[in-house]
Design an enzyme around this catalytic site. Structure first.
Site, PDB file in Angstrom:
ATOM      1  N   ASP A  17     -91.492  -6.290 -28.520  1.00 37.45           N
ATOM      2  CA  ASP A  17     -92.485  -5.438 -29.165  1.00 37.45           C
ATOM      3  C   ASP A  17     -92.513  -4.180 -28.324  1.00 37.45           C
ATOM      4  O   ASP A  17     -92.632  -4.241 -27.099  1.00 37.45           O
ATOM      5  CB  ASP A  17     -93.869  -6.090 -29.225  1.00 37.45           C
ATOM      6  CG  ASP A  17     -94.766  -5.337 -30.209  1.00 37.45           C
ATOM      7  OD1 ASP A  17     -94.295  -5.050 -31.323  1.00 37.45           O
ATOM      8  OD2 ASP A  17     -95.910  -5.014 -29.870  1.00 37.45           O
ATOM      9  N   PHE A  60     -83.547   6.589 -32.953  1.00 35.46           N
ATOM     10  CA  PHE A  60     -84.284   6.220 -34.166  1.00 35.46           C
ATOM     11  C   PHE A  60     -85.766   6.218 -33.826  1.00 35.46           C
ATOM     12  O   PHE A  60     -86.162   6.339 -32.665  1.00 35.46           O
ATOM     13  CB  PHE A  60     -83.819   4.856 -34.695  1.00 35.46           C
ATOM     14  CG  PHE A  60     -83.984   3.717 -33.720  1.00 35.46           C
ATOM     15  CD1 PHE A  60     -85.138   2.942 -33.711  1.00 35.46           C
ATOM     16  CD2 PHE A  60     -82.978   3.417 -32.808  1.00 35.46           C
ATOM     17  CE1 PHE A  60     -85.279   1.898 -32.804  1.00 35.46           C
ATOM     18  CE2 PHE A  60     -83.115   2.371 -31.908  1.00 35.46           C
ATOM     19  CZ  PHE A  60     -84.282   1.607 -31.909  1.00 35.46           C
ATOM     20  N   HIS A  80     -86.685   1.905 -21.933  1.00 34.96           N
ATOM     21  CA  HIS A  80     -87.615   0.784 -21.786  1.00 34.96           C
ATOM     22  C   HIS A  80     -86.955  -0.504 -22.266  1.00 34.96           C
ATOM     23  O   HIS A  80     -87.023  -1.534 -21.611  1.00 34.96           O
ATOM     24  CB  HIS A  80     -88.892   1.069 -22.569  1.00 34.96           C
ATOM     25  CG  HIS A  80     -88.667   1.444 -24.018  1.00 34.96           C
ATOM     26  ND1 HIS A  80     -87.784   2.435 -24.402  1.00 34.96           N
ATOM     27  CD2 HIS A  80     -89.180   0.955 -25.176  1.00 34.96           C
ATOM     28  CE1 HIS A  80     -87.782   2.534 -25.724  1.00 34.96           C
ATOM     29  NE2 HIS A  80     -88.617   1.645 -26.211  1.00 34.96           N
ATOM     30  N   LYS A 107     -81.812  -1.022 -33.462  1.00 34.86           N
ATOM     31  CA  LYS A 107     -82.211  -1.858 -32.327  1.00 34.86           C
ATOM     32  C   LYS A 107     -81.136  -2.908 -32.032  1.00 34.86           C
ATOM     33  O   LYS A 107     -80.791  -3.154 -30.876  1.00 34.86           O
ATOM     34  CB  LYS A 107     -83.546  -2.536 -32.675  1.00 34.86           C
ATOM     35  CG  LYS A 107     -84.364  -2.962 -31.484  1.00 34.86           C
ATOM     36  CD  LYS A 107     -85.626  -3.697 -31.930  1.00 34.86           C
ATOM     37  CE  LYS A 107     -86.780  -2.767 -32.168  1.00 34.86           C
ATOM     38  NZ  LYS A 107     -88.039  -3.536 -32.331  1.00 34.86           N
TER      39      LYS A 107
END
Length: 202
Positions: free
Chosen positions: A72, A155, A183, A15
């Site tokens: 999130d 991932f 996203h 990330k």
């Protein structure tokens, strides 16, 4: 207070690579929460992606100050009543490998056909600013559940998320391709615009 850095409330290296790539033109140093000395165990007890993002960002901000971003995100599968949803990271237990999680979801959705396999990745981002104000963005990436896992690039749930327009799973896209349509890429782009506006960086 240093406004030339952004702390991102995650320990996920995959990330962080995406985040640094997308936010690089802000000209600010992007640190993970661990790099910023905030190695916290945060309880995400919100009922939406947005609430959980803000819970994470605020918990780190209370320790570090400055600008703290948190996301999130998760996979929402329509034929499984929106699962794994906000529980995506904790689905089947945090220590369970994604290989096992992915296969379990494919098995449970095995009878779904065509449009019944519709799914989306959702990403909500919260930014807590030095003055305590909060900015929010939320974006999605639409696709369908793949028949089988494929790809090594991504991932998490990327290998089972199929994008018909690319005829590839999210794990078969290059990082550049993925960041344009993902996203997280879209939500970070929207947040980048909000931060530039807020700080008058043009």
């Amino acid at each position: 207070m240093n406004e030339d850095k952004i702390i991102f409330a995650t320990g996920n290296e995959g990330k962080m690579r995406e985040i640094r790539e997308i936010l690089k033109d802000l000209g600010m140093k992007i640190l993970s929460m661990k790099e910023a000395g905030a190695d916290l165990n945060i309880v995400e007890d919100g009922s939406t992606f947005l609430e959980n993002a803000e819970i994470k960002a605020r918990a780190v901000w209370e320790k570090t100050g400055g600008i703290v971003l948190a996301d999130d995100s998760g996979l929402v599968i329509d034929c499984l009543n929106g699962e794994p949803g906000i529980y995506s990271a904790r689905y089947m237990g945090e220590d369970t490998s994604y290989e096992i999680k992915n296969q379990n979801l494919l098995n449970r959705a095995a009878k779904a056909r065509g449009d019944e396999r519709s799914a989306r990745f959702v990403c909500s981002i919260a930014a807590v600013l030095p003055d305590g104000n909060v900015l929010h963005t939320e974006e999605t990436m639409e696709g369908i559940l793949a028949d089988n896992p494929a790809g090594e690039e991504g991932f998490g749930y990327d290998p089972i998320f199929y994008l018909p327009e690319f005829q590839k799973t999210a794990a078969e896209l290059t990082m550049e391709e993925k960041n344009k349509i993902s996203h997280r890429g879209k939500a970070l782009d929207a947040m980048k615009c909000k931060l530039m506006e807020y700080y008058g960086r043009k």
